[in-house]
Design an enzyme around this catalytic site. Sequence first.
Site, PDB file in Angstrom:
ATOM      1  N   LYS A 589       0.851  -1.180   0.000  1.00  0.00           N
ATOM      2  CA  LYS A 589       0.000   0.000   0.000  1.00  0.00           C
ATOM      3  C   LYS A 589       0.895   1.241   0.000  1.00  0.00           C
ATOM      4  O   LYS A 589       1.951   1.266   0.646  1.00  0.00           O
ATOM      5  CB  LYS A 589      -0.890  -0.021   1.242  1.00  0.00           C
ATOM      6  CG  LYS A 589      -1.930   1.080   1.322  1.00  0.00           C
ATOM      7  CD  LYS A 589      -2.819   0.856   2.540  1.00  0.00           C
ATOM      8  CE  LYS A 589      -3.853   1.953   2.720  1.00  0.00           C
ATOM      9  NZ  LYS A 589      -4.723   1.698   3.887  1.00  0.00           N
ATOM     10  N   SER A 670      -9.492   1.723   3.086  1.00  0.00           N
ATOM     11  CA  SER A 670      -8.634   2.494   2.197  1.00  0.00           C
ATOM     12  C   SER A 670      -7.600   1.652   1.456  1.00  0.00           C
ATOM     13  O   SER A 670      -6.951   2.129   0.528  1.00  0.00           O
ATOM     14  CB  SER A 670      -7.912   3.579   3.015  1.00  0.00           C
ATOM     15  OG  SER A 670      -7.019   3.002   3.956  1.00  0.00           O
ATOM     16  N   SER A 694      -9.936  -0.607   6.975  1.00  0.00           N
ATOM     17  CA  SER A 694      -9.217  -0.415   5.717  1.00  0.00           C
ATOM     18  C   SER A 694      -8.579  -1.654   5.136  1.00  0.00           C
ATOM     19  O   SER A 694      -8.105  -1.639   3.994  1.00  0.00           O
ATOM     20  CB  SER A 694      -8.148   0.669   5.882  1.00  0.00           C
ATOM     21  OG  SER A 694      -8.756   1.909   6.149  1.00  0.00           O
TER      22      SER A 694
END
Length: 990
Positions: A589, A670, A694
Site C-alpha cells: 500500500k 482504504s 481499511s
Amino acid sequence: MEGHSHFTIEEATIKDIQQAFAQGKLTARQLVDFYLHQIEILNPVLRGVIEVNPDAQQLADESDREKEKSRNGGGGLVELGELHGIPVLLKDTIGTKDKMNTTAGSYALVGSKVRREGAVVERLRKSGAIILGKSSMSEWYKFRSLSGVPHGCGSAISVAANMVSVALGTETHSSIICPSDHNSVVGLKPTVGLTSRAGVIPMAPSWDTVGPICRTVSDAVYVLDVIAGFDLRDEATTEGSKFIPEGGYKQFLNENGLKGKRLGIVRHPFVEKIHDSAELAAFELHIGTFRQKGAQVVDNLKIEHVDKIMDPHLSGELSVMMAEFKTSINNYLKELDDSPVRSLADIITFNERNPELEKLTDYDQQTFIAADRIDGLGEHEKDILKKLEDFSHNGFEKLMKEHELDAIITPGSRFCPILAIGGYPGITVPAGYGSIGMPFGICFGGLKGTEPKLIEIACAFEKATKARRPPSMGDKPIQTSSTTYKYLVCFLSFTLFLWPHSNIIICKALSIKEATIQDLQTAFHENQLTSAQLVKFYLKEIQKFNPLLKGVIEVNPDALYLARKADRERKIKLPGSLSRLHGIPVLLKDNIATKDKLNTTAGSFALVGSVVPRDAGVVMKLRRAGAIVLGKASLSEWASFRSYHAPSGWCARSGQGKNPYVLSADPCGSSSGSAISVASNMVAVSLGTETDGSILCPSGANAVVGIKPTVGLTSRAGVIPISPRQDTVGTVSDAVHVLDAIVGYDYNDPQATKSASKYIPHGGYSQFLKPNGLKGKRLGIVRNPFFVFSDRHVKQTFERHLLTLRQSGATLVDNLEIANINTIFVSTLSGEETALLAEFKISLNDYLKELVTSPVRSLAEVIAFNEKFSDVEKIKEFGQDTFLASEATNGIGDLEKKALRNLTTLTRNGFEKLMKQNKLDAIVTAGADVAPVLAIGGFPGITVPAAYDRKGVPIGICFGGLKGFEPRLIEIAYAFEQATKSRKPPTFLP
C-alpha cells in the site's frame, strides 16, 4: 519429440499417434505434455491459444488407463476409436462444461457458465478425445466491427505450428476455409446441419457450421466421423444427418479418388484475383495434376450473379447476418446458467464501459450497434433470404447440375461466399506457397451432402502433391528440442490464462492466476518456474488490467533485478532461500515506506519526490524473508482521512480504483488497491494498513482474504500514520504466511510491538492452518446489526454458512448483543472521530519531519499544497474537510482524553465483556461492518470470501477476536475457507 524408433510428434497424423500408442512408444500423457510445452514456447509469439484446460493432464492419465485396461482385456486398442487419447483444441465459441471459459474472445463473457456442453464436445468426449483448451479467434467472429477488428484464427495457427494436431473451428462465411488456407492446413467446412451447432456461440443459424481443422485430410475425416450426426438440440441436423453415409466418411479416403471426377473451374473472379505469379503458376500446375490423376476439368465456367454474391452488402447477406445474430445471441445468452451479459445490448454496454480492455477506440463496435437496432427477421430480411436462395439455386446449384460436376476447384478461400449462402460444404488443402512464402490452398466445394466426393478428391490431391511443409520463423522451421528427454514426463507446472491474445504457459493444472504461495514455491523448487518469470507475468497483468482497475500506483523499476537475484540465491541454495516468501512479489500500500526508487505518497501528489530515512519495519522483514517488492498499490488518498466526501478507492495519483467483480461497485478502502490487485491476479500478495476497516472492508468487497492483526503485532514504523493507537499493518491474501514474516518487535515502534510480541506463538502462525479448525470453537452471532440483509440470496447464503460452521464442529451462540453498539457505530458519539483528528495531526507531523527530503513538512503544508494544486487533487470535488478539522486540533487535551476514556469503556463493556462472558473464540459477522468494534479496541479480525449479491458484488465473512486471538481466528477462518471455497475469479461486470 522423439521416443522409441525416432517417433516424432511434430507433423504426426492421428494414425501415426494411434500406432505409437499401440506400440508403447507414446502415451496420451506424454502427448499432452508435449503440446503443452509447444504452447509454452510458441504461444507468446503466435497467440493461437486463449486458455488451456487445467484438467488436460488428468484426462490424459485416464485415457492411458483405459488403453491399458483394453490391452489387458485382450481387445487391442482399435475398439477405442481413432480419437481416443488425442488432444483437441476448440475454438473459443464452442461451449465446454468444465473449468474453461467460452467467450468468443471477449472479456464480456469471462466467468459465464454454459448449461450444457456443445453437442460436438459431447461427441468428442464420448470418442475418448482430450479437450486440451480453447483456441483464439477474431473476437465475436470479427462481427463486432467488420471494418476494424483484424483477422485471427487460433485453431488453424495452433495446428499449423504443432501446438496440437486436431482443432475444431466454426464457419458462417469463411472462418474455417480462410484461416486453413492461410496457415497451410486442411479445413473441412461441413454441410450446414451435418454437425450440431448446439452449445456454440451463434452468428447466423442459417449458415453456421462446425468443422475440423487438421494437418491432413485423413485427420479431418476422422474428426468428422465423430462429430457428425443428429442432435435433438439442433433441428438443422434432422436434414443434415440424412447425408451421412453408412459406414462413415473414412471409407472415402481414397488415393485414387480423382479418377472419373468432373471438376469445374470458375476463373472469374476466383482465378483472376490471383496477383502472385508463383501462386498462379502453381494453380495451373495443379490443374495438370488433376487431369493426370484421371479427373475431367471443365474450365472457364461462370456462376450467375457471382459479383453480387461476393459483396455481402449487395447480396443482402450482411443484413440477414445482423438480424440473425441479434436474435440468436440473445437466445444463447439467456440460456446460460450464469453470465455477466444477457443480451447484445448488454455486450455493447460492457464494451463501452470497458473501452481499454476491449480496444473500443481502435476497433469500435459499429456492426454490433447496427445489429442491435434490427428487430428480428422482418419482411425485408425474409425477402433477402429468398433472394439468396435464388442466387444459390440459379447460380452454383445450376452450374453443378448442368455440367454434372463433382466439385468446383478454386485457389485460396475466395469461394467462401458461394458456399456460405447455400450452406454447402468445402474442403481446403495446402497447395503451395507464394513468392514471399505465404501459404495458399485449393478449395473443393460441392453441393449439400457431397462430402464423400469432396473427401475423395481432396485426399487424392493431397497424396499427389504433398504440398504442406512445417511453418518457419524467419528461415528456420519451428521445432522444439527432442534431445532433452526420452519420455516427456511433466516438466511444466503452471498455466497463464489471459484474454484475449494470451501468452500461455502450462502444466500440472496449476495456474499462476489464483496460485497460492505454496503453489509458487513448489514450482520454484521443482525448477518449473522462476521468480523472473513470475514478475514478468505480474508486470504484464498490471499493464493489461491496471488501466481499467487502477489498483497499482507505481511499479518497482528494480523488480526484475530483484527477481533474478532471488533465482540465483535459490540456485546456489543460499541460506534463507527456503523461506516461504523468498522470490515472491509483494505489492505494498502506498503509505508503507520503501527506501528504494519507489515513492511513498499515500496517493497524494504532495509527497511525490519525498525520501524516507529507511524502509518501513514490515518492509525490512519482507526483504529479509526474500520477498520482492513489486510496487505500490493504490489506496483511498491519505487512507480515507482527507475528506469524508472522496469516494473509496480514489486518489489523485492513480484515479478511481475499480472493483474487478462489478466495475461500478464500491471497491471499499482504504487499502483498495491492495485488494483489487490481488483479486484481479496482478499480484498474489499485498500489504495493507487498517485504522478502521481499511483491510477488512476492501478484502471483503473484492473477494480476497484480509488479516487485520492485533495493534502492535506488526510494526507501524515507516508507515504514514493516522492513529498510533489504532493503526496496524496487515496482509491481503495468503495471509498467514505473510503474517509470519512481518510480525515481531521493532525498535522503531518499540512500545506497541514489545507489548504485542507476547502474543506471537512459538513456531509461528502457519501451524494453525487446520482444515478441522472449527471443531470445538465457540462462535458468537450478533444478528443486529450484522445479519440484516435486503438481498434474499445473500441472506440464504449466510444462513448456509452458519450451518456449515455448526456442521464443522463449532458451537454457535446466537442472538447476542454488544452493549452500546449504536454508539460505537457513530464515530462522533463514541469519541473515535475526536481522538483520530488529534492523533492524525500529531503523528503525521512527526512522520513528515523525519523524512530526508519532502515537499511538505506538516499537515498545514499538505493543506496548502492541495489548495495550490486543487485541480490535480480535486479539492473542488472532494474537499479536505477532515484535514482542516484535524489541523484545528491542538494536541491531546481534555476533550480528547475524555474521548479516549469513552472508547476504552465502550470496548470493555461491549466486545470484551461479550467475548469473555460467553467464552467465545470469535464473533462472526457478515461483511466488514464490525470494523469499528475491532478498531477502537485494537482487536484482530480476518475476513474470508463468502458470498456475492444479486449484482455479483462480493461479500466477506469476518471473524473477530480479542487481542492475541490470531491463532484461533486463523484456525476458524482456514477451516471455513476450506469448507466453502466461495472465492471465484473476478467477472468485470459493468
